[in-house]
Design an enzyme around this catalytic site. Sequence first.
Site, PDB file in Angstrom:
ATOM      1  N   ASP A 195      92.740 -40.342  39.274  1.00 39.48           N
ATOM      2  CA  ASP A 195      93.501 -41.050  39.751  1.00 39.48           C
ATOM      3  C   ASP A 195      94.994 -41.691  38.250  1.00 39.48           C
ATOM      4  O   ASP A 195      94.497 -41.716  37.381  1.00 39.48           O
ATOM      5  CB  ASP A 195      92.978 -42.327  40.306  1.00 39.48           C
ATOM      6  CG  ASP A 195      93.948 -43.123  40.926  1.00 39.48           C
ATOM      7  OD1 ASP A 195      94.857 -43.189  40.969  1.00 39.48           O
ATOM      8  OD2 ASP A 195      94.047 -44.871  41.016  1.00 39.48           O
ATOM      9  N   GLN A 241      85.886 -54.171  37.845  1.00 36.13           N
ATOM     10  CA  GLN A 241      86.337 -53.913  37.363  1.00 36.13           C
ATOM     11  C   GLN A 241      86.945 -54.520  36.252  1.00 36.13           C
ATOM     12  O   GLN A 241      86.720 -54.202  34.913  1.00 36.13           O
ATOM     13  CB  GLN A 241      88.378 -53.540  37.670  1.00 36.13           C
ATOM     14  CG  GLN A 241      88.831 -52.243  37.217  1.00 36.13           C
ATOM     15  CD  GLN A 241      90.126 -52.475  38.583  1.00 36.13           C
ATOM     16  OE1 GLN A 241      90.591 -52.514  38.878  1.00 36.13           O
ATOM     17  NE2 GLN A 241      91.478 -51.452  37.261  1.00 36.13           N
ATOM     18  N   LYS A 244      85.860 -49.260  41.246  1.00 38.07           N
ATOM     19  CA  LYS A 244      87.162 -47.632  41.626  1.00 38.07           C
ATOM     20  C   LYS A 244      85.987 -46.864  42.757  1.00 38.07           C
ATOM     21  O   LYS A 244      86.610 -46.869  43.322  1.00 38.07           O
ATOM     22  CB  LYS A 244      87.643 -47.300  41.183  1.00 38.07           C
ATOM     23  CG  LYS A 244      88.664 -47.846  40.345  1.00 38.07           C
ATOM     24  CD  LYS A 244      89.616 -48.762  40.453  1.00 38.07           C
ATOM     25  CE  LYS A 244      90.903 -48.888  39.947  1.00 38.07           C
ATOM     26  NZ  LYS A 244      91.515 -49.181  40.409  1.00 38.07           N
ATOM     27  N   TYR A 273      85.575 -52.486  32.614  1.00 40.19           N
ATOM     28  CA  TYR A 273      86.268 -51.485  32.335  1.00 40.19           C
ATOM     29  C   TYR A 273      86.358 -51.251  30.473  1.00 40.19           C
ATOM     30  O   TYR A 273      86.555 -50.414  30.551  1.00 40.19           O
ATOM     31  CB  TYR A 273      87.667 -51.448  32.679  1.00 40.19           C
ATOM     32  CG  TYR A 273      88.699 -52.572  32.058  1.00 40.19           C
ATOM     33  CD1 TYR A 273      89.748 -51.766  31.976  1.00 40.19           C
ATOM     34  CD2 TYR A 273      88.285 -53.824  32.131  1.00 40.19           C
ATOM     35  CE1 TYR A 273      90.806 -52.650  30.487  1.00 40.19           C
ATOM     36  CE2 TYR A 273      89.418 -54.828  31.205  1.00 40.19           C
ATOM     37  CZ  TYR A 273      90.610 -54.364  31.126  1.00 40.19           C
ATOM     38  OH  TYR A 273      91.053 -54.763  30.008  1.00 40.19           O
ATOM     39  N   THR A 310      87.268 -44.235  48.321  1.00 42.60           N
ATOM     40  CA  THR A 310      89.252 -44.197  48.332  1.00 42.60           C
ATOM     41  C   THR A 310      89.400 -43.559  49.661  1.00 42.60           C
ATOM     42  O   THR A 310      88.792 -42.083  49.671  1.00 42.60           O
ATOM     43  CB  THR A 310      89.390 -43.191  47.643  1.00 42.60           C
ATOM     44  OG1 THR A 310      88.298 -43.548  45.988  1.00 42.60           O
ATOM     45  CG2 THR A 310      90.602 -42.964  46.992  1.00 42.60           C
ATOM     46  N   HIS A 351     104.455 -50.652  38.758  1.00 40.56           N
ATOM     47  CA  HIS A 351     103.228 -51.170  38.426  1.00 40.56           C
ATOM     48  C   HIS A 351     102.462 -51.573  37.048  1.00 40.56           C
ATOM     49  O   HIS A 351     101.663 -52.749  36.976  1.00 40.56           O
ATOM     50  CB  HIS A 351     102.365 -49.848  39.857  1.00 40.56           C
ATOM     51  CG  HIS A 351     100.972 -50.566  39.655  1.00 40.56           C
ATOM     52  ND1 HIS A 351     100.266 -51.178  40.258  1.00 40.56           N
ATOM     53  CD2 HIS A 351      99.447 -49.427  38.827  1.00 40.56           C
ATOM     54  CE1 HIS A 351      98.760 -51.509  40.054  1.00 40.56           C
ATOM     55  NE2 HIS A 351      98.001 -50.533  39.399  1.00 40.56           N
ATOM     56  N   TYR A 405      98.107 -42.940  37.341  1.00 41.42           N
ATOM     57  CA  TYR A 405      99.081 -44.437  36.397  1.00 41.42           C
ATOM     58  C   TYR A 405     101.176 -44.113  36.392  1.00 41.42           C
ATOM     59  O   TYR A 405     101.107 -44.794  35.919  1.00 41.42           O
ATOM     60  CB  TYR A 405      98.058 -44.711  35.214  1.00 41.42           C
ATOM     61  CG  TYR A 405      98.251 -46.615  35.296  1.00 41.42           C
ATOM     62  CD1 TYR A 405      98.053 -47.136  36.115  1.00 41.42           C
ATOM     63  CD2 TYR A 405      98.317 -46.698  34.028  1.00 41.42           C
ATOM     64  CE1 TYR A 405      98.103 -49.086  36.096  1.00 41.42           C
ATOM     65  CE2 TYR A 405      98.868 -48.120  33.360  1.00 41.42           C
ATOM     66  CZ  TYR A 405      98.051 -49.347  34.649  1.00 41.42           C
ATOM     67  OH  TYR A 405      98.008 -50.766  34.490  1.00 41.42           O
ATOM     68  N   GLU A 447      99.088 -45.587  47.933  1.00 43.49           N
ATOM     69  CA  GLU A 447      99.120 -44.710  46.022  1.00 43.49           C
ATOM     70  C   GLU A 447      99.310 -42.827  47.003  1.00 43.49           C
ATOM     71  O   GLU A 447      99.467 -42.973  48.769  1.00 43.49           O
ATOM     72  CB  GLU A 447      97.892 -43.760  45.356  1.00 43.49           C
ATOM     73  CG  GLU A 447      97.149 -45.241  45.227  1.00 43.49           C
ATOM     74  CD  GLU A 447      96.538 -44.268  43.337  1.00 43.49           C
ATOM     75  OE1 GLU A 447      96.518 -43.325  43.397  1.00 43.49           O
ATOM     76  OE2 GLU A 447      95.489 -45.066  43.231  1.00 43.49           O
TER      77      GLU A 447
END
Length: 461
Positions: free
Chosen positions: A161, A274, A287, A278, A291, A168, A163, A235
């Site tokens: 994943d 999270q 996460k 994290y 998905t 964002h 970014y 996404e």
Amino acid sequence: MSLPSESGATSWVDTANQSGNGFPLLWLPYCAFTPVSASGPASWPDLAAPMAEEPNPGLVPHLGVGIGAFILDLHKLQTSGLLSDLPAKLQSACRSIHLNGLMGCGPSAWSALRERLFDLLMWSGPDCTHDQAQQRLVAALLTPMAQAIFHKPVWTENYTDFYASLHHARNVGRLFRPDEPLLPNYRWLPIGYHGRASSLIVSGTPVRRPHGQCKAGSESAPVFQPSTRLDYELEVAAYVGVGNPLGSRIPIEQAAKCLFGLSLLNDWSARDIQSWEYQPLGPFLGKSFATSVSPWVIPMDALAPYRTRLTPRPASEPAPLAYLAEPDSNLSGLDITVETYLSTAQMRERRIPAQRLSQANLRDLYWSFAQMLTHQTSNGYNLKIGDILASGTISGEQPGSQGCLLEMTKGGEVPLCLPTGEQRTFLEDGDEVSLRGYSEREGLPMVSMGECRGRVLSATE
Ligand code: CA
């Protein structure tokens, strides 16, 4: 590579030629499906249905191709002898339950199959008797999309994943570091983390609210409880079609050719889990619980007419290092609009349509999929056929373009108001999130990426 003059060609499948259908002859996306009989179960599991990785695991899926309101059965197309002029390995791949076999045949085979499908589905005029006979054979292999259950189209071993949306990254960064929303590395490399592939689920599969350690800022110790800050992330996933041996790199000049196609992807995120877990190693259990991917994989060949340049970076920003410099920046992006919709249980009860929460465009990403792929292999990491590279949350610069609730509600501070009078800062049980993608370029038919949908189930005891 796109097919010659395909944008003007029409199909004998009437619905493919209707404006707004989204699945015209030039598109031909792939899926894996099983047909539902008229008396069979609904296409999508409801809230009462048991949790399952696949909606209907008892049936063996066939690969299919979307055309108009129908799915052409690739498996039956091959066993009917209508693909007999294609290589044996490619024909065999058409009888698989996933697209990985087709991916393994390589880019020239992807184009050859697409060309054959195009010929079989194209309207050649009323006078061609040979084509009419063939058309009757192919027509018998069509299943209405409304009578299909979709399955995961690709077997994925690894999921990364990224970014790649600067908007964002900056919006989220502002919540935590108002003085320095973007960290210094952002403009130099595509940031990413390794996700979990085993919890990838196909659109329509419900998502169970996860438990986890959550700690309010005012408390001295965490508690173990169901997440109260459940979020989605809009996404797009790129499927790797050509991998690389361990220890090798994929140069940027070859990167685009290694991608097979795109799908919509929802990276469900538990913000309370999270934010506690994290640091310092990044996303983990907040996460990995689920998905979702959409059922349709749009081949890169089909996307060729929708290529465009990524929105140019301001002159004050650094140019990418040489290994990440696109050979043709005019083709680095895609003109695809992506949207998020929300429907609550009360909205469905009162027959109020799902509300659009955001709209953004893939061309506004800061990093292209080719750059993500090249960066991922830049240390010699071996990508495998079927691996997913996800874009990260896609947001734009304007209000109404933020691709997750964390951004939209400014960390849960500003609730959304829905037509029922309900408010949301994060997702409630029964909420259904739907991601959609489409393009309406001038001179081309409207094309759709379909839908990536998931409904939130209450946490287990
Ligand atoms: Ca994400």
